[in-house]
Design a protein around this motif. Sequence first.
Motif, short mmCIF file in Angstrom:
data_model
loop_
_atom_site.label_atom_id
_atom_site.label_comp_id
_atom_site.label_asym_id
_atom_site.label_seq_id
_atom_site.Cartn_x
_atom_site.Cartn_y
_atom_site.Cartn_z
N ILE A 74 20.37 13.18 -2.96
CA ILE A 74 20.54 13.73 -4.42
C ILE A 74 19.84 15.07 -4.11
N SER A 75 19.48 15.59 -2.89
CA SER A 75 18.80 16.72 -2.80
C SER A 75 19.29 18.09 -3.17
N PRO A 76 20.70 18.49 -3.03
CA PRO A 76 21.22 19.60 -3.59
C PRO A 76 21.05 19.79 -5.04
N SER A 77 21.30 18.49 -5.59
CA SER A 77 21.18 18.46 -7.06
C SER A 77 19.68 18.55 -7.52
N VAL A 78 18.78 18.06 -6.75
CA VAL A 78 17.31 18.16 -7.09
C VAL A 78 17.04 19.71 -6.92
N GLY A 79 17.53 20.55 -5.99
CA GLY A 79 17.16 21.77 -5.91
C GLY A 79 17.69 22.60 -7.14
N GLU A 80 18.73 22.31 -7.67
CA GLU A 80 19.49 22.89 -8.65
C GLU A 80 18.67 22.54 -9.93
#
Length: 391
Positions: free
Chosen positions: A340-346
Motif C-alpha cells: 500500500i506504500s504508494p497510497s500511504v504516501g498520497e
Amino acid sequence: MPETTDVVIVGGGLEGCATAWALTRRGVTDVTVLERRTVGSGGTGKSSGIVRCHYGVASLAAMATQALEFFEEHGAEIGFRQAGYVVGVGPENVEALRKSMAAQRAVGVRTEDIDRAEVAEMLPAADLSPFAAFAWEERGGYGDAYQTAQKFAALARAGGARIRQSTPVAEVLVDSGRAIGVQLADGSTISAGTVVVAAGPWSVGLLAPHGIDLPITVHREQIVLIDPGEDLGDAPVLSDLVSLQYVRPESGGQLLFGNSDLSQLHEADPDDYSDQAEPDFIELAVEKVAARFPGWSNASITSTYAGCYDVTPDFNPVISRTQIGSLVVAAGFSGHGFKISPSVGELVADLVVDGRSSLPHVPESDFRLSRFAEGDLLLSPHPYAGAGQMR
C-alpha cells in the motif's frame, strides 16, 4: 543559521520516501527526508514483498488496488512481477471469502473465483484437496521493497526533495502545542512547518515525550528460502489459509516461505535481534511446505532471514494527524506497508496539505491514532478463522 524546510520527514524507508514523492507531486517541493542510516535499510529491506488487494477492511483494499498503478508503471525497475495472487480457504472460511471478495469489488479490486483445476495448472505440485474455495487476483504478484524505496527516493529527489542519509533524529521539537522541527543527534536543528514521523518502530520513542501514545509493539518475522528442486515456471503467490502459510517465487528459482499464523507473536528489539530463522521455525517451514507441495521430492533449504513488524493492536497502520499541531505520523504497518506504500504516501500528503483524504474509499478517519483510545479498532467485518490478523 538553522536549516529550514516546509516539511521534514523522519524516516527514509518505504513510507517516508513515498510521502516525499507524493508531496512533490502535490507541488510541495521544499521537503527534507532524514534517514538515520541509508534509504530502505530498516524494516523495508526485510519485506517479503507480496502485492495483493485481498483485505476485509475496505479502505485497505482500496489503497492496495490504487497502489497497483505505481507497481505496474515502474515494473522491472522495482522488481515487480505480476505473477498473480491466489488465496485458498477451507470450508469454515468460504462465506468470509465470498463476502470479502464482494466488498473488495465494491472499492475497485479485480478479484474473481477460480476453481481447483485452474489453480492446479499454476501449481501442479500442490496438494489442493484441503481447500474449499479460491480467489484470484490477476494483477497481484510480488516485488522488491528495497528497490521500491529507492525508486520513491529518486522520484522525490527529481521533484525537488532532499534526502539526507546518516542523519539520525534525536527529538521532535514542539512549541505552544505545534511541531516546529527536529533536533538531530549531532545537536543541530531543522525548522519545519510540518513534521512527519514515519520511522517504523522508532516512531514510538520520538512521540512519547510529547504525550503521544503510539501503541506499537515490535515482533520478529522469520522467512525461509527453499530450492524446490524443479522449475516453478510462472507460479503465482499462494496465500494458504488452511495451513496458514504464504509462498511466492524468488529470484534464482527459489521459493519464499512465510508463516501466516500470527496467534503467537515473538516480541523483539528492532536494534538487537537475530536476522536468521531459528531451527524450530525452519522445521515448521519444512512441515508446512512439504504438506502443501508433496510433489517436491528434492526440495532443500537454501537460506533464511528475519525482520521486524511494527504491530498495532488491530494489525492496521496509523496514518494520522496528532494532538500536536503540524505533526503527522505514519507507522505501525503490521506487515501491510509494501503493497500500500504508494497510497500511504498520497494519504500522508493529503493530511499535510488538506487535512483530509482525497483517495476514493479511503476515509482518513479509518487510520486515525485516536481509534485505540476510543476502543474503535479497524477490523475486518469478514474475518478468517485462524488468520484474522492479517486479512
